[in-house]
Motif scaffolding. Sequence first.
Motif, PDB file in Angstrom:
ATOM      1  N   ARG A 262       0.835  -1.203   0.000  1.00 18.04           N
ATOM      2  CA  ARG A 262       0.000   0.000   0.000  1.00 18.04           C
ATOM      3  C   ARG A 262       0.870   1.253   0.000  1.00 18.04           C
ATOM      4  N   ARG A 263       0.326   2.282  -0.616  1.00 20.95           N
ATOM      5  CA  ARG A 263       1.005   3.581  -0.607  1.00 20.95           C
ATOM      6  C   ARG A 263       0.301   4.486   0.383  1.00 20.95           C
ATOM      7  N   GLY A 264       0.897   5.643   0.617  1.00 20.39           N
ATOM      8  CA  GLY A 264       0.255   6.620   1.467  1.00 20.39           C
ATOM      9  C   GLY A 264      -1.053   7.066   0.867  1.00 20.39           C
ATOM     10  N   GLY A 265      -2.037   7.406   1.704  1.00 18.81           N
ATOM     11  CA  GLY A 265      -3.319   7.866   1.223  1.00 18.81           C
ATOM     12  C   GLY A 265      -4.302   6.735   1.015  1.00 18.81           C
ATOM     13  N   GLY A 266      -3.966   5.508   1.421  1.00 25.79           N
ATOM     14  CA  GLY A 266      -4.907   4.423   1.362  1.00 25.79           C
ATOM     15  C   GLY A 266      -4.884   3.642   0.071  1.00 25.79           C
ATOM     16  N   GLY A 267      -4.105   4.071  -0.939  1.00 24.76           N
ATOM     17  CA  GLY A 267      -4.019   3.326  -2.182  1.00 24.76           C
ATOM     18  C   GLY A 267      -2.867   2.339  -2.129  1.00 24.76           C
ATOM     19  N   ARG A 268      -2.721   1.577  -3.190  1.00 27.56           N
ATOM     20  CA  ARG A 268      -1.578   0.660  -3.251  1.00 27.56           C
ATOM     21  C   ARG A 268      -1.014   0.671  -4.657  1.00 27.56           C
ATOM     22  N   GLU A 269       0.280   0.541  -4.735  1.00 27.52           N
ATOM     23  CA  GLU A 269       0.952   0.580  -6.032  1.00 27.52           C
ATOM     24  C   GLU A 269       0.992  -0.816  -6.633  1.00 27.52           C
ATOM     25  N   LEU A 270       0.547  -0.914  -7.890  1.00 31.17           N
ATOM     26  CA  LEU A 270       0.524  -2.194  -8.586  1.00 31.17           C
ATOM     27  C   LEU A 270       1.802  -2.446  -9.363  1.00 31.17           C
ATOM     28  N   GLY A 271       2.501  -1.365  -9.716  1.00 28.46           N
ATOM     29  CA  GLY A 271       3.710  -1.484 -10.521  1.00 28.46           C
ATOM     30  C   GLY A 271       3.841  -0.285 -11.437  1.00 28.46           C
ATOM     31  N   LEU A 272       4.776  -0.353 -12.372  1.00 28.88           N
ATOM     32  CA  LEU A 272       5.026   0.751 -13.299  1.00 28.88           C
ATOM     33  C   LEU A 272       4.380   0.469 -14.646  1.00 28.88           C
ATOM     34  N   HIS A 273       3.764   1.499 -15.215  1.00 30.17           N
ATOM     35  CA  HIS A 273       3.108   1.355 -16.511  1.00 30.17           C
ATOM     36  C   HIS A 273       4.167   1.090 -17.583  1.00 30.17           C
ATOM     37  N   PRO A 274       3.929   0.107 -18.463  1.00 28.45           N
ATOM     38  CA  PRO A 274       4.943  -0.238 -19.468  1.00 28.45           C
ATOM     39  C   PRO A 274       5.234   0.872 -20.471  1.00 28.45           C
ATOM     40  N   ASP A 275       4.324   1.837 -20.622  1.00 29.21           N
ATOM     41  CA  ASP A 275       4.527   2.902 -21.622  1.00 29.21           C
ATOM     42  C   ASP A 275       5.473   4.000 -21.147  1.00 29.21           C
ATOM     43  N   ASP A 276       5.383   4.358 -19.852  1.00 29.42           N
ATOM     44  CA  ASP A 276       6.187   5.490 -19.373  1.00 29.42           C
ATOM     45  C   ASP A 276       6.876   5.248 -18.031  1.00 29.42           C
ATOM     46  N   ASP A 277       6.765   4.029 -17.495  1.00 28.58           N
ATOM     47  CA  ASP A 277       7.396   3.687 -16.207  1.00 28.58           C
ATOM     48  C   ASP A 277       6.881   4.536 -15.051  1.00 28.58           C
ATOM     49  N   LYS A 278       5.682   5.069 -15.177  1.00 26.45           N
ATOM     50  CA  LYS A 278       5.077   5.800 -14.065  1.00 26.45           C
ATOM     51  C   LYS A 278       4.165   4.852 -13.295  1.00 26.45           C
ATOM     52  N   PRO A 279       3.966   5.075 -11.983  1.00 27.58           N
ATOM     53  CA  PRO A 279       3.215   4.120 -11.160  1.00 27.58           C
ATOM     54  C   PRO A 279       1.740   4.008 -11.532  1.00 27.58           C
ATOM     55  N   VAL A 280       1.250   2.790 -11.467  1.00 26.23           N
ATOM     56  CA  VAL A 280      -0.181   2.505 -11.595  1.00 26.23           C
ATOM     57  C   VAL A 280      -0.653   2.120 -10.201  1.00 26.23           C
ATOM     58  N   THR A 281      -1.688   2.766  -9.717  1.00 28.41           N
ATOM     59  CA  THR A 281      -2.148   2.518  -8.355  1.00 28.41           C
ATOM     60  C   THR A 281      -3.612   2.081  -8.345  1.00 28.41           C
ATOM     61  N   GLN A 282      -4.001   1.462  -7.240  1.00 25.33           N
ATOM     62  CA  GLN A 282      -5.386   1.059  -7.030  1.00 25.33           C
ATOM     63  C   GLN A 282      -5.888   1.695  -5.752  1.00 25.33           C
ATOM     64  N   GLY A 283      -7.106   2.180  -5.778  1.00 21.46           N
ATOM     65  CA  GLY A 283      -7.675   2.814  -4.605  1.00 21.46           C
ATOM     66  C   GLY A 283      -9.186   2.741  -4.626  1.00 21.46           C
ATOM     67  N   LYS A 284      -9.809   3.414  -3.675  1.00 23.11           N
ATOM     68  CA  LYS A 284     -11.267   3.440  -3.597  1.00 23.11           C
ATOM     69  C   LYS A 284     -11.730   4.872  -3.460  1.00 23.11           C
ATOM     70  N   GLY A 285     -12.648   5.263  -4.318  1.00 18.67           N
ATOM     71  CA  GLY A 285     -13.138   6.627  -4.306  1.00 18.67           C
ATOM     72  C   GLY A 285     -14.637   6.694  -4.075  1.00 18.67           C
ATOM     73  N   ARG A 286     -15.188   7.828  -4.366  1.00 20.71           N
ATOM     74  CA  ARG A 286     -16.616   8.074  -4.139  1.00 20.71           C
ATOM     75  C   ARG A 286     -17.498   7.110  -4.921  1.00 20.71           C
ATOM     76  N   TYR A 287     -17.028   6.733  -6.125  1.00 13.40           N
ATOM     77  CA  TYR A 287     -17.838   5.873  -6.992  1.00 13.40           C
ATOM     78  C   TYR A 287     -17.351   4.425  -6.997  1.00 13.40           C
ATOM     79  N   GLY A 288     -16.553   4.048  -6.014  1.00 16.12           N
ATOM     80  CA  GLY A 288     -16.104   2.671  -5.906  1.00 16.12           C
ATOM     81  C   GLY A 288     -14.624   2.508  -6.185  1.00 16.12           C
ATOM     82  N   PRO A 289     -14.149   1.256  -6.271  1.00 13.97           N
ATOM     83  CA  PRO A 289     -12.723   0.994  -6.494  1.00 13.97           C
ATOM     84  C   PRO A 289     -12.287   1.367  -7.905  1.00 13.97           C
ATOM     85  N   TYR A 290     -11.035   1.803  -8.044  1.00 19.28           N
ATOM     86  CA  TYR A 290     -10.521   2.248  -9.342  1.00 19.28           C
ATOM     87  C   TYR A 290      -9.032   1.951  -9.455  1.00 19.28           C
TER      88      TYR A 290
END
Length: 205
Positions: free
Chosen positions: A127-155
């Motif tokens: 998990r990362r700070g703010g309640g989300g968790r990092e899944l890994g780096l996006h293959p296109d730009d090596d920037k993090p892809v994260t998973q979290g939960k917002g007002r409209y559900g998980p994203y």
Amino acid sequence: GAEAGLTEPKVLGQAPDSGEEVSLRKGPYGLYVQLGQAENGNKPKRTSLPKGWAPEEVDLTRALGLLSLPREVGPHPESGEPITAGIGRYGPYVKLGRTYKSLEPDDDVLNIGLNRAVTLLAEAPKRRGGGGRELGLHPDDDKPVTQGKGRYGPYVKHGRLFATIPGDKDPEQITLDEAVTLLAAQAEKKKKKKKTGGTRKAGKA
């Protein structure tokens, strides 16, 4: 077939501490074990049978084990925090703090040991700070892809792009590849919407 044959509750015995009846029953969502009876509007304790459990293999001992969940497996060797095992919406799991990891088909939620639980939890995405968790780096730009939960559900999120996780997927178990696919579909959807909007504006002009 065995599940279909269970038309009436099957009494397995009595709980040694309370004397309450322990039974195996079939409900709209599958088989479960129950402690006691519904009285005065009170709901008796129930626990669903894990996937793959045959009803004929459930005796009083295993039923009492299920009804005692969640159970403490032991303290984590590094943090000392308690690791627990239980059954949730998505099946059997082990838990450390806010980190959950589903059990593998060969794992038994009643007997899983500390070493195995630690190994499984080590495989869970951090998990990362703010309640989300990092899944890994996006293959296109090596920037993090994260998973979290917002007002409209998980994203899942990549940069400023968000994609909703479908209801049939466990947000805690979604992989980087699945997240990248969802994000690509969302990006394509936004692109088409933008093109459609541009055409309408041009038509009005």
